[in-house]
Design a protein around this motif. Structure first.
Motif, mmCIF file in Angstrom:
data_model
loop_
_atom_site.group_PDB
_atom_site.id
_atom_site.type_symbol
_atom_site.label_atom_id
_atom_site.label_comp_id
_atom_site.label_asym_id
_atom_site.label_seq_id
_atom_site.Cartn_x
_atom_site.Cartn_y
_atom_site.Cartn_z
ATOM 1 N N MET A 31 0.840 -1.204 0.000
ATOM 2 C CA MET A 31 0.000 0.000 0.000
ATOM 3 C C MET A 31 0.871 1.248 0.000
ATOM 4 S SD MET A 31 -3.153 0.382 -0.258
ATOM 5 C CE MET A 31 -3.681 1.968 -0.855
ATOM 6 N N ASN A 32 1.868 1.211 0.835
ATOM 7 C CA ASN A 32 2.759 2.347 0.940
ATOM 8 C C ASN A 32 3.492 2.593 -0.382
ATOM 9 O OD1 ASN A 32 3.658 4.421 2.367
ATOM 10 N ND2 ASN A 32 5.001 3.273 3.753
ATOM 11 N N LYS A 33 3.976 1.457 -0.932
ATOM 12 C CA LYS A 33 4.700 1.532 -2.202
ATOM 13 C C LYS A 33 3.803 2.084 -3.304
ATOM 14 C CE LYS A 33 8.434 -1.770 -2.226
ATOM 15 N NZ LYS A 33 8.756 -3.149 -2.595
ATOM 16 N N ASN A 34 2.578 1.600 -3.274
ATOM 17 C CA ASN A 34 1.599 2.088 -4.236
ATOM 18 C C ASN A 34 1.462 3.593 -4.153
ATOM 19 O OD1 ASN A 34 0.576 0.289 -5.973
ATOM 20 N ND2 ASN A 34 -0.959 -0.522 -4.577
ATOM 21 N N PHE A 35 1.384 4.056 -2.920
ATOM 22 C CA PHE A 35 1.201 5.477 -2.697
ATOM 23 C C PHE A 35 2.364 6.266 -3.312
ATOM 24 C CE2 PHE A 35 1.887 9.284 -0.117
ATOM 25 C CZ PHE A 35 0.683 9.917 -0.343
ATOM 26 N N ILE A 36 3.572 5.747 -3.096
ATOM 27 C CA ILE A 36 4.754 6.420 -3.642
ATOM 28 C C ILE A 36 4.695 6.458 -5.166
ATOM 29 C CG2 ILE A 36 7.271 6.294 -3.872
ATOM 30 C CD1 ILE A 36 7.275 5.010 -1.077
ATOM 31 N N LEU A 37 4.294 5.334 -5.737
ATOM 32 C CA LEU A 37 4.195 5.243 -7.199
ATOM 33 C C LEU A 37 3.215 6.277 -7.740
ATOM 34 C CD1 LEU A 37 4.744 3.587 -9.868
ATOM 35 C CD2 LEU A 37 2.624 2.418 -9.316
ATOM 36 N N TYR A 38 2.023 6.294 -7.135
ATOM 37 C CA TYR A 38 1.010 7.227 -7.627
ATOM 38 C C TYR A 38 1.462 8.661 -7.444
ATOM 39 C CZ TYR A 38 -2.154 3.300 -8.118
ATOM 40 O OH TYR A 38 -2.734 2.130 -8.515
ATOM 41 N N ALA A 39 2.066 8.939 -6.304
ATOM 42 C CA ALA A 39 2.523 10.301 -6.040
ATOM 43 C C ALA A 39 3.575 10.705 -7.072
ATOM 44 C CB ALA A 39 3.103 10.402 -4.629
ATOM 45 N N ALA A 40 4.482 9.755 -7.381
ATOM 46 C CA ALA A 40 5.538 10.052 -8.354
ATOM 47 C C ALA A 40 4.934 10.367 -9.713
ATOM 48 C CB ALA A 40 6.493 8.872 -8.453
ATOM 49 N N ILE A 41 3.975 9.544 -10.128
ATOM 50 C CA ILE A 41 3.361 9.766 -11.438
ATOM 51 C C ILE A 41 2.595 11.083 -11.459
ATOM 52 C CG2 ILE A 41 1.623 8.906 -13.061
ATOM 53 C CD1 ILE A 41 2.526 6.112 -12.420
ATOM 54 N N LEU A 42 1.895 11.344 -10.369
ATOM 55 C CA LEU A 42 1.117 12.580 -10.293
ATOM 56 C C LEU A 42 2.038 13.798 -10.384
ATOM 57 C CD1 LEU A 42 -1.860 13.382 -9.907
ATOM 58 C CD2 LEU A 42 -1.333 13.749 -7.495
#
Lengths: 412, 349
Positions: B1-12
């Motif tokens: 979940m945390n990793k996902n968050f980082i991924l989405y934040a990076a893309i955003l």
């Protein structure tokens, strides 16, 4: 969750790719003036796109070899960046944006066809990039208030209205019955408007008014109606394919009509492709090699045609001639502006008043050329079956007399 | 979940910063966003539901015409704007332009959704090839019909309102980029949340065996229609944006461009891997980069190169990039592989 890693590395690869692929040209590099052009090298307009490109290239070579462009005491040479717009307006608009914002082009040449010019004009206008175009004739291009658009050709609604007037004249001044079929595209629809105007002016009646799909391959339905209703004039416009289709099917179905008026006969090389079948077709043209205009670079129409044939192996259609003329206009404007400032070049373009082998060029405030009439030629064949386009109107340049009415197929 | 968050934040963050990092590529990036939206929504039918639709272009084109028509029609007489050879030129003030665009986009999203419901009700009973051919016809018919309607410019095309002068030359590019990026984010969030519900399972059930799904008591028709309506909503929105971005609408070449956009959206989804969330996004991105590259470096040959690409995709990546990765590295997709079993299978081959 290794998947995230894959995606992350993918995104970063994309970033690297994008940042390394920024090409940088500029409008004037060293001794080169770089012009940008989106041309239809593929797609439905590809044959006319190539005519346009050949015209541009021919003029670039000629101007460069004859001393180039002199601005501020220095001599510059023309160079053109081409992209392929695939005959697609969406692509054309995108490419215009790309030429200007990525490649740094500050002066543009037009694409082929009114539709594509309509798509590009808002972009060049936004950036204040002067564009001299040679193949967008739709009247609506010149009523949108564009300041940076200049067209060396006469607007599309003037293409065939002469034919209607001639038909009325030959009919003893009495109104005629018109059958018309036009492709659904910006240019052909404008030609249609011209016919509507002419019909109203002369009191003529339009008895068939068909719209044909793009990439015209079949118009038999219209021709069946023509056979039944026997109009005095049949008008067809649909770029190169339209002209070829019309002649092919008229000959196949042996449709008799006293006058057949079309566009794009020379671009379609009708007289070569269909020989005697294309005989008597009356064609609107922006230019014909027998016209007597002159300039220093190409001398006159005949010389241009000979040089063009030597270089590209075919008789130049007017699309090539007008494209070459666009470069002459640019050269003239650069030299008069004596600067590469877009605003100054634009003002110089607006004040253009010159003669080229292609015709006189003088722009109205809307950007269209108001100093050059259209000509009509007729395909005429001799007994041996070799056919040629001969100018029949206006009378000033006529090299042959209009044959009217067209003999019936049974008598040919 | 945390990793996902980082991924989405990076893309955003990348998405928000992109137009400033690559100012020259704003238009291409905006188009990329639109392509991703189209591929992602096509995937709802083609990937998850197993209904190969060539008709989504209908909603895209409809959205395009509607948005532009509303934008003009709200302030000026539409017929005079589109009249061929129109002697009058109207100029939108900035507030008029943006208000028109906002209302236009709402209409561009809502009307195609309703249309999708109505058409879906009548044709979603077809299956397999019949459905594909039928939807193919829809797009072609729409192009021809719209090319004959005078009020939207017919064969003359429809010039959308030019972007108002709001100071900077870059404003237009930035406006359309953020508009399309916002639409992309909206689409992603919507599709992602749909895919985490029972709805996705029902779509998959329809794909895997529609008769069985029906026998299980699922009202397949209802879900098929809803799925199509969701696609239509975002396709219409994408179309509306694209119309403004291109600036000129032509019935068959820009709006109901089944030959290009209509095929591309399918191709992108298949390239990336249909039936996955990320597949269409990756597929669209790669496809777009490829296409732009071909255009620059293989002038005149780009369609040949594209054809080769399609052949390569079909032969080597029939399941798309995601499918290929999944087969190669199943453990990274959270699948447990029984090593013994795998070896046994390899030996069997």
């Amino acid at each position: 969750m290794r998947l995230n890693k894959i995606i992350l590395s993918f995104v970063s690869a994309l970033v690297i790719l994008l940042s390394t692929s920024v090409a940088s040209f500029a409008k004037v590099v060293g001794d080169k003036i770089i012009l940008g052009a989106a041309i239809s090298l593929t797609g439905k307009y590809s044959s006319n796109g190539v005519h346009t490109q050949n015209g541009y290239n021919m003029a670039v070579d000629r101007i460069n070899s004859m001393g180039g462009v002199k601005v501020g005491g220095k001599t510059y040479k023309f160079d053109i960046i081409y992209y392929d717009d695939e005959s697609n307006p969406k692509r054309a608009a995108q490419l215009a944006e790309r030429l200007i914002s990525q490649d740094g082009v500050e002066f543009m040449l037009g694409p082929y066809s009114s539709g594509l010019t309509k798509a590009i004009a808002p972009v060049t206008e936004k950036y204040g990039v002067p564009m001299v175009e040679a193949n967008g004739a739709s009247r609506s291009l010149f009523t949108k208030g564009y300041k940076y658009l200049f067209a060396v050709l006469a607007p599309a609604n003037l293409y065939l209205d002469v034919a209607i007037e001639t038909a009325v004249e030959l009919n003893g001044g009495k109104p005629v019955r018109i059958a018309q079929a036009f492709e659904q595209d910006a240019f052909s629809q404008d030609v249609r408007l011209g016919i509507l105007d002419a019909a109203e002016r002369t009191g003529s009646k339009i008895i068939i008014d068909d719209k044909l799909p793009k990439e015209l391959n079949d118009m038999a339905a219209t021709l069946v109606k023509v056979k039944q209703m026997k109009p005095d004039v049949l008008v067809v416009s649909g770029h190169t394919k339209g002209a070829l289709t019309a002649i092919r099917q008229i000959a196949e179905m042996k449709v008799d009509v006293p006058m057949l008026a079309m566009t794009h006969c020379d671009a379609a090389k009708l007289s070569k492709q269909h020989g005697k079948n294309s005989q008597y077709a009356l064609c609107a043209s922006q230019w014909h090699k027998s016209l007597t205009y002159k300039d220093d670079f190409f001398k006159d129409g005949m010389t241009y045609a000979a040089d063009f044939e030597k270089e590209f192996g075919y008789d130049p259609p007017y699309q090539s001639a007008e494209s070459s003329a666009a470069l002459l206009v640019f050269k003239d404007a650069f030299e008069r502006a004596n600067s590469f400032d877009q605003k100054k070049v634009r003002d110089a373009l607006a004040a253009t008043n010159m003669q080229t082998f292609y015709g006189n060029i003088k722009f109205a405030p809307g950007g269209q050329n108001v100093d050059k009439p259209m000509v009509l030629f007729q395909v005429m064949c001799d007994a041996s079956g070799s056919c040629e386009n001969k100018v029949v109107a206006p009378l000033k340049w006529a090299s042959a007399k209009l044959i009217h009415p067209i003999p019936k197929w049974s008598e040919r | 979940m945390n990793k996902n968050f980082i991924l989405y934040a990076a893309i955003l963050i990348f998405g928000l910063a992109a137009p400033f990092i690559f100012p020259a590529f704003k238009v291409q990036l905006s188009i990329l966003c639109v392509l991703i939206v189209l591929a992602t929504t096509w995937n709802i039918q083609g990937g998850e539901m197993g209904y190969n639709s060539f008709g989504n272009i209908l909603f895209y084109g409809l959205g395009m015409y509607l948005c532009a028509s509303v934008q003009v029609g709200m302030f000026f007489p539409l017929a005079e704007w589109t009249e061929s050879g129109g002697e009058k030129t109207f100029v939108h003030t900035p507030p008029q332009f943006f208000q028109g665009m906002a209302v236009g986009l709402v209409v561009a999203a809502v009307v195609p959704t309703i249309v999708a419901g109505l058409i879906g009700y009548s044709i979603l009973g077809l299956r397999g090839h019949y459905f594909a051919i039928c939807t193919l016809g829809l797009g072609v018919a729409a192009g021809e019909i719209s090319g004959g309607i005078e009020i939207i410019g017919a064969g003359q095309g429809f010039t959308t309102p030019p972007f108002p002068n709001v100071g900077s030359l870059e404003a237009r590019g930035e406006f359309f980029y953020f508009l399309s990026f916002f639409t992309l984010v909206l689409t992603f969030i919507a599709v992602r949340s749909i895919y985490s519900t029972r709805f996705k399972l029902i779509l998959n059930a329809i794909r895997d065996n529609e008769d069985k799904a029906e026998a299980m008591g699922i009202e397949t028709m209802k879900y098929k229609i809803i799925g199509w309506m969701i696609s239509a909503f975002f396709c219409g929105l994408a179309g509306g944006i694209m119309g403004g971005l291109v600036g000129y609408i032509d019935s068959t070449d820009v709006a109901f461009d089944g030959r290009e956009m209509g095929v591309f959206m399918v191709l992108m989804a298949i390239l990336g891997g249909k039936g996955t969330l990320w597949g269409p996004i990756i597929g669209a991105t790669i496809f777009h980069i490829f296409k732009e590259g071909f255009w620059t470096f293989f002038l005149g040959w780009q369609y040949v190169a594209l054809g080769v690409l399609i052949v390569v995709i079909v032969i080597y990546f029939p399941e798309g990039i995601m499918g290929w990765l999944r087969e190669k590295y199943p453990e990274r997709f959270g699948e447990v592989v029984d090593e013994k079993d795998r070896k046994a299978q390899v030996e069997l081959k």
